[in-house]
Enzyme design. Structure first.
Site, short mmCIF file in Angstrom:
data_model
loop_
_atom_site.label_atom_id
_atom_site.label_comp_id
_atom_site.label_asym_id
_atom_site.label_seq_id
_atom_site.Cartn_x
_atom_site.Cartn_y
_atom_site.Cartn_z
N GLU A 1 36.00 49.92 40.70
CA GLU A 1 34.70 50.39 40.25
C GLU A 1 33.65 49.52 40.93
O GLU A 1 33.71 48.29 40.84
CB GLU A 1 34.58 50.27 38.72
CG GLU A 1 33.29 50.85 38.23
CD GLU A 1 33.13 50.82 36.70
OE1 GLU A 1 34.07 50.42 35.99
OE2 GLU A 1 32.05 51.20 36.24
N ARG B 1 48.75 42.48 34.93
CA ARG B 1 47.61 42.00 35.68
C ARG B 1 47.76 40.52 35.94
O ARG B 1 48.50 39.82 35.24
CB ARG B 1 46.29 42.32 34.96
CG ARG B 1 46.07 41.60 33.66
CD ARG B 1 44.88 42.18 32.89
NE ARG B 1 43.61 41.99 33.58
CZ ARG B 1 42.83 42.99 34.00
NH1 ARG B 1 43.19 44.24 33.84
NH2 ARG B 1 41.70 42.74 34.58
N LYS C 1 34.93 41.08 35.23
CA LYS C 1 33.70 41.21 36.02
C LYS C 1 32.47 40.97 35.16
O LYS C 1 31.48 40.45 35.65
CB LYS C 1 33.66 42.59 36.68
CG LYS C 1 34.49 42.64 37.96
CD LYS C 1 34.30 43.94 38.70
CE LYS C 1 35.19 45.01 38.12
NZ LYS C 1 35.26 46.21 38.95
#
Ligand code: ATP
Ligand code: MG
Length: 565
Positions: free
Chosen positions: A40, A264, A274
């Site tokens: 994104e 992850r 983020k």
């Protein structure tokens, strides 16, 4: 399944993604592998993304397939072309290239048509409830949800309302489009999930063409399907989304992409969300996204990391099915391993004390006249002892030198093999010197160490004899002043993923994560054009920073020579 590592001949275990891919290729379920990396564009990429990039591009490369770069740009509010550009730069820097560059926003028209199709099939409806009402109606894990009063609108009414949502007739938050699945489904995500919401905002690519935007769940799988992605690899938290991913694809009857989840990457002493990284930048806790303390790709690049070291790290971490916490020291280890092979060496003194060679060109030579008269002596030193191709550098010996204050002790313990009164030490690449006299100021601090050198001990000539200690040094007349930025971990807590309730991650910022000191470097450093970090001998790996000026070169410490943990 096992295969041989080409370098070591040791059998290596395949990861579960490789097993799946090989199974699919063998059975003919897929013809060739197509993966995608779907960031994104709402921030800079970090080391966790690097793991995902290495996996997605690595799998396609290994099995002769291809990888698309797809920007998951379905939320206009947070996204920006600045991020798009940085993401592309970072992927290239890591050493990968994509087959196609796509944007979820390219597919907005197709996604809209598919939403209409689901409405026509009686599988989607426009809901007028508020966000809170929808949330409350969803129930809990123990309790089934309740159906929306708008759930049974006619197909015609839904089509009309959805078209008018698209045409901008309604304000943000007044209506949503929901899939009509099952309000009692054990998986909460299947209780009539949102497909579209109204956002009157400018999109970085589509401008104001759209004021309704698809949710992640209604976009991701269909985008995969449009691109015929065979293996859609994502992180574990998406496993609950897989049923919905499959549901949309099945109902629409489109290309059956499949989703696979892996753990992850979490690193000690590091935050990777983020949102938090953006906050660190916005509030000035760091100097920017590329601050060398940041786990962003641009940050660690500026810190001195190489793409090779990061790819190797991603390999070493492997592909796990359970969440885990990887030690930051493994990342550093990978960097040291790479730089040890490739980096040029230079001598730099960080806390200098003067060392005078009292029998050097007796009487007449000051350091300055030596240089002025050309009465200097060169020693040759390998640029990199691990790489003969790297060539040699010339080091100028002289009467006045600097050594590290810590390499001299007046009253040392037994195992101290460096310089002491009456003792001998080798000056690296040069002569053995003997400490004859120590000069101090009125406070008792050592200001000068007066030594004699043994002319017979120059490496490559004379007679070889060895002493226990070797220390680095620079020539006072020719050395250049540089500034070092000594970085330490940004946070004080190893497991930043489980900090106690009531505490904030910012409470754990390390106040000593950056220290600046001046140092003296041999002149060859200024001419280094290797393009990667260099080794300051006996100290660590450093890379020249963009903040350098003509007067003051600035060097970032990438890592020490040994683990700091
Ligand atoms: P963040 O939580 O930092 O905002 P994100 O998952 O929202 O990250 P995306 O841009 O959506 O960021 O991620 C792009 C891809 O990178 C996704 O496939 C995502 O699963 C993967 N990814 C993100 N963070 C990690 C991580 N820590 N380890 C491995 N893969 C990751
Ligand atoms: Mg995401």
């Amino acid at each position: 399944m096992e295969e041989m590592d080409k370098g070591t001949g040791v059998a290596v275990q395949k990861n579960f993604i490789e097993e799946i891919i090989e199974g699919d290729l063998a059975s003919g379920k897929v013809g060739s592998v197509i993966t995608r990396f779907p960031p994104e564009p709402n921030g800079y990429l970090h080391i966790g993304h690097a793991k995902s990039i290495c996996l997605n591009f690595g799998m396609a490369r290994k099995y002769g397939g291809k990888t698309n770069l797809r920007f998951d740009d379905t939320n206009p509010v947070k996204e920006d072309t600045e991020y798009v550009d940085s993401i592309k730069e970072d992927i290239h820097w890591l050493g990968f290239d994509w087959a196609g560059e796509y944007y979820a926003s390219d597919y907005f028209g197709q996604l809209y048509d598919w939403a209409v199709k689901l409405i026509e099939m009686g599988l989607a409806y426009v809901d007028d409830q508020t966000q809170e009402e929808i949330r409350a109606g969803r129930g809990t894990v123990q309790q089934p949800g309740v159906e929306s009063p708008y759930r049974n609108r006619s197909v015609e009414e839904n089509k009309d309302l959805f078209r008018r949502m698209r045409d901008g007739e309604f304000a943000d938050g007044t209506k949503v489009l929901r899939a009509k699945i099952d309000m009692a489904h054990p998986n909460m995500l299947m209780r009539d999930p949102l497909m579209y919401r109204i956002i009157h905002a400018d999109h970085h690519r589509t401008g104001n063409k759209w004021c309704i935007y698809p949710m992640y769940d209604f976009a991701h799988g269909q985008c995969d399907s449009i691109e015929h992605i065979t293996h859609s690899i994502c992180t574990l938290e998406f496993d609950v989304h897989r049923v919905l991913y499959d549901w949309f694809i099945e109902k629409l009857g489109i290309y059956p992409s499949h989703q696979y989840e892996f753990a992850r990457l979490n690193l000690t002493y590091t935050v990777m969300s983020k949102r938090k990284l953006l906050e660190l930048v916005k509030n000035g806790y760091v100097s920017g996204w590329d601050d060398p303390r940041m786990p962003t790709i641009c940050g660690i690049r500026r810190r001195g990391y190489t793409p090779e070291s990061i790819r190797n790290f991603a390999d070493k971490v492997g592909v796990a099915k359970r969440d885990n916490l990887i030690d930051l020291s493994l990342l550093e280890w990978c960097l040291r391993e790479d730089l040890n092979k490739r980096s040029n060496r230079y001598m730099v003194v960080t806390d200098p004390v003067k060392l005078t060679i009292i029998n050097w060109n007796e009487g007449e030579c000051s350091a300055a006249t030596e240089v002025a008269t050309g009465r200097t002596e060169y020693c040759l030193a390998p640029r990199n002892p691990e790489d003969p191709e790297a060539g040699e550098r010339a080091i100028i010996f002289g009467r006045e030198l600097y050594i590290e204050r810590a390499d001299f002790m007046e009253d040392p313990p037994k195992k101290f093999f460096r310089l002491r009164p009456g003792g001998e030490v080798r000056l690296k690449y040069s002569y053995i010197v003997k400490c004859e006299e120590v000069v101090k100021d009125t406070d008792g601090n050592v200001t000068e160490i007066r030594c004699t050198y043994d002319p017979d001990t120059k490496p490559g000539s004379g007679t070889w004899r060895s002493v226990k200690g070797t220390i680095h040094w620079v020539n006072a007349a020719t050395c250049e002043k540089i500034r070092l930025r000594l970085y330490d971990k940004l946070f004080t807590e190893a497991d930043m993923g489980s900090i106690p309730e009531g505490k904030d991650y910012k409470d754990y910022l390390n106040p000593d994560s950056l220290r600046e000191v001046d140092a003296l470097a041999e002149p060859a450093l200024a001419e280094d054009n290797s393009g990667i970090a260099v080794q300051f001998e006996r100290n660590g790996y450093y890379i020249k920073d963009k903040d350098s000026t003509e007067e003051m070169p600035v060097y970032n410490r990438a890592t020490g020579l040994r683990s700091s943990f």
